[in-house]
Design a protein around this motif. Structure first.
Motif, mmCIF file in Angstrom:
data_model
loop_
_atom_site.group_PDB
_atom_site.id
_atom_site.type_symbol
_atom_site.label_atom_id
_atom_site.label_comp_id
_atom_site.label_asym_id
_atom_site.label_seq_id
_atom_site.Cartn_x
_atom_site.Cartn_y
_atom_site.Cartn_z
ATOM 1 N N GLU A 92 53.992 35.843 51.733
ATOM 2 C CA GLU A 92 54.882 36.420 50.721
ATOM 3 C C GLU A 92 54.528 37.879 50.462
ATOM 4 O O GLU A 92 53.379 38.200 50.130
ATOM 5 N N PRO A 93 55.449 38.820 50.611
ATOM 6 C CA PRO A 93 55.153 40.244 50.463
ATOM 7 C C PRO A 93 54.577 40.612 49.089
ATOM 8 O O PRO A 93 53.631 41.399 48.999
ATOM 9 N N GLU A 94 55.166 40.036 48.019
ATOM 10 C CA GLU A 94 54.698 40.390 46.679
ATOM 11 C C GLU A 94 53.258 39.942 46.453
ATOM 12 O O GLU A 94 52.430 40.682 45.925
ATOM 13 N N ARG A 95 52.956 38.712 46.860
ATOM 14 C CA ARG A 95 51.602 38.187 46.687
ATOM 15 C C ARG A 95 50.619 38.954 47.552
ATOM 16 O O ARG A 95 49.495 39.245 47.138
ATOM 17 N N ARG A 96 51.047 39.307 48.761
ATOM 18 C CA ARG A 96 50.194 40.071 49.672
ATOM 19 C C ARG A 96 49.884 41.450 49.094
ATOM 20 O O ARG A 96 48.762 41.950 49.198
ATOM 21 N N GLU A 97 50.898 42.061 48.470
ATOM 22 C CA GLU A 97 50.688 43.383 47.873
ATOM 23 C C GLU A 97 49.708 43.307 46.705
ATOM 24 O O GLU A 97 48.838 44.169 46.555
ATOM 25 N N GLU A 98 49.836 42.278 45.878
ATOM 26 C CA GLU A 98 48.917 42.117 44.749
ATOM 27 C C GLU A 98 47.488 41.882 45.222
ATOM 28 O O GLU A 98 46.533 42.441 44.680
ATOM 29 N N MET A 99 47.322 41.050 46.234
ATOM 30 C CA MET A 99 45.989 40.808 46.773
ATOM 31 C C MET A 99 45.423 42.069 47.421
ATOM 32 O O MET A 99 44.219 42.338 47.342
ATOM 33 N N GLY A 100 46.301 42.849 48.064
ATOM 34 C CA GLY A 100 45.851 44.059 48.742
ATOM 35 C C GLY A 100 45.216 45.073 47.811
ATOM 36 O O GLY A 100 44.381 45.881 48.238
ATOM 37 N N ARG A 101 45.563 45.028 46.537
ATOM 38 C CA ARG A 101 44.971 45.960 45.567
ATOM 39 C C ARG A 101 43.480 45.723 45.376
ATOM 40 O O ARG A 101 42.752 46.602 44.904
ATOM 41 N N HIS A 102 43.027 44.533 45.730
ATOM 42 C CA HIS A 102 41.610 44.200 45.560
ATOM 43 C C HIS A 102 40.819 44.341 46.858
ATOM 44 O O HIS A 102 39.635 44.004 46.891
ATOM 45 N N THR A 103 41.462 44.839 47.911
ATOM 46 C CA THR A 103 40.788 44.926 49.205
ATOM 47 C C THR A 103 39.574 45.848 49.149
ATOM 48 O O THR A 103 38.490 45.511 49.662
ATOM 49 N N LEU A 104 39.723 47.020 48.552
ATOM 50 C CA LEU A 104 38.621 47.990 48.508
ATOM 51 C C LEU A 104 37.392 47.453 47.783
ATOM 52 O O LEU A 104 36.281 47.498 48.327
ATOM 53 N N PRO A 105 37.523 46.907 46.547
ATOM 54 C CA PRO A 105 36.327 46.387 45.882
ATOM 55 C C PRO A 105 35.702 45.206 46.627
ATOM 56 O O PRO A 105 34.475 45.091 46.673
ATOM 57 N N VAL A 106 36.523 44.337 47.208
ATOM 58 C CA VAL A 106 35.967 43.197 47.944
ATOM 59 C C VAL A 106 35.204 43.692 49.168
ATOM 60 O O VAL A 106 34.106 43.197 49.481
ATOM 61 N N PHE A 107 35.756 44.672 49.869
ATOM 62 C CA PHE A 107 35.067 45.241 51.027
ATOM 63 C C PHE A 107 33.775 45.924 50.597
ATOM 64 O O PHE A 107 32.750 45.834 51.288
#
Length: 331
Positions: free
Chosen positions: A154-169
């Motif tokens: 789902e694009p919307e859910r993927r976009e929301e999760m993508g916002r946390h990519t930097l801190p998780v990395f």
């Protein structure tokens, strides 16, 4: 110098609790409670660690023989279990998954491993493994986040999760640094202690990790404080069902599949429609689906447009017409 370093760590940790606490009191959202408890766990660990430094070891230094002893193992294991459980809850919130009782079983291997290691001869390998279990778990959590992000359709859910990519990395990289530093210090302790003072049982990479998490949390929470009241005070459409006596006993959820297919609703829109069929408010939908208020309103507007209605009551009436029970009454 070490004393001021300790004061800074404790101050940053305490400061990070306040914004999350304010948001939790205003919104009652569980993710803010998870943050509060996570930083409280770190605060307890900081106090225990620096108690060892300033009371157990007045010089602030350690000797090689000091490292072959795990101080307060029960407290260490309890704090580690609490931190990993809260990490998991936050990860579930980020990925939009729901907590299930069986999820608590993920912590049991850590507990078993740590308890087993405590009763083994305190060799360098045993000490390293005891302190590294938490890092292995966190790296596994980060890998799981990456898999969930990759598989999300789902694009919307993927976009929301993508916002946390930097801190998780960032957390993933810092945990690698912690493992490397532990490996160097524990295996070559004589070399390190001969040249520099070292704080007992705490490495600098782990301090940096927690500082990173605290600062990131404050950066995300503080801007939300001013917005929180408007979220609570925002008027919502009535969440009660329409007063149509003919449909009083109808199960609205039964009409959702046909309704979804007829109006070509997306999977997320169908989830929101099911919640609306249960007469849940916007805030309750946010809580159940782990999405923001704005996302719910956007999807709701899209549903209204596809169905060609202007309000929740009109949408429910349209949904009632697709209910199998309604169709049987009509016959």
């Amino acid at each position: 110098m070490i004393f001021f370093y300790s004061v800074i760590l404790i101050s940053v940790c305490a400061a990070s609790i306040s914004p999350a606490g304010i948001l939790y009191l205003r919104t009652k959202k569980p993710q803010y409670l998870y943050l509060i408890l996570l930083f409280v766990c770190w605060l307890i660990e900081l106090v225990e660690l620096h108690y060892i430094v300033f009371v157990g070891l007045p010089t602030g230094l350690i000797h090689p023989e000091d490292l072959n002893h795990i101080s307060y193992p029960a407290l260490r294991i309890g704090i580690s279990a609490g931190i990993l459980l809260l990490d998991l809850l936050i990860l579930l919130w980020i990925t939009g998954r729901k907590w299930k009782n069986r999820d608590v079983l993920t912590i049991l291997p850590m507990l078993a491993a740590c308890i087993y290691l405590v009763f083994q001869p305190q060799t360098e390998l045993v000490v390293w493994l005891f302190y590294s279990v938490r890092q292995f778990y966190r790296m596994g959590y980060c890998a799981w986040f990456g898999i969930c992000l990759f598989l999300e359709q789902e694009p919307e859910r993927r976009e929301e999760m993508g916002r946390h990519t930097l801190p998780v990395f960032g957390v993933f990289l810092l945990n690698i640094c912690i493992l490397l530093e532990d490996s160097l210090v524990i295996s070559h302790i004589d070399f390190f202690l001969s040249d520099i003072p070292y704080i007992s049982e705490r490495n600098f990479s782990e301090n940096f990790l927690w500082m990173f998490l605290c600062i990131y949390s404050m950066g995300r929470c503080i801007p939300q404080i001013d917005k929180a009241p408007s979220v609570r005070e925002a008027p919502e459409e009535p969440s009660i069902p329409p007063t149509v006596s003919d449909f009083a006993g109808t199960n609205l959820r039964e009409g959702v599949p046909v309704f979804t297919q007829r109006y070509k609703l997306t999977p997320r829109e169908a989830e929101i429609l099911r919640c609306m069929a249960d007469h849940k408010s916007t805030a309750e939908i946010c809580e159940e689906l782990y999405i923001s208020m704005g996302t719910v309103k956007t999807h709701t507007h899209n549903i209204y447009s596809k169905v060609n209605v202007k309000s929740k009551n009109e949408l429910i009436k349209a949904l009632l017409n697709d209910s199998p029970q309604t169709e049987s009454k009509g016959e």
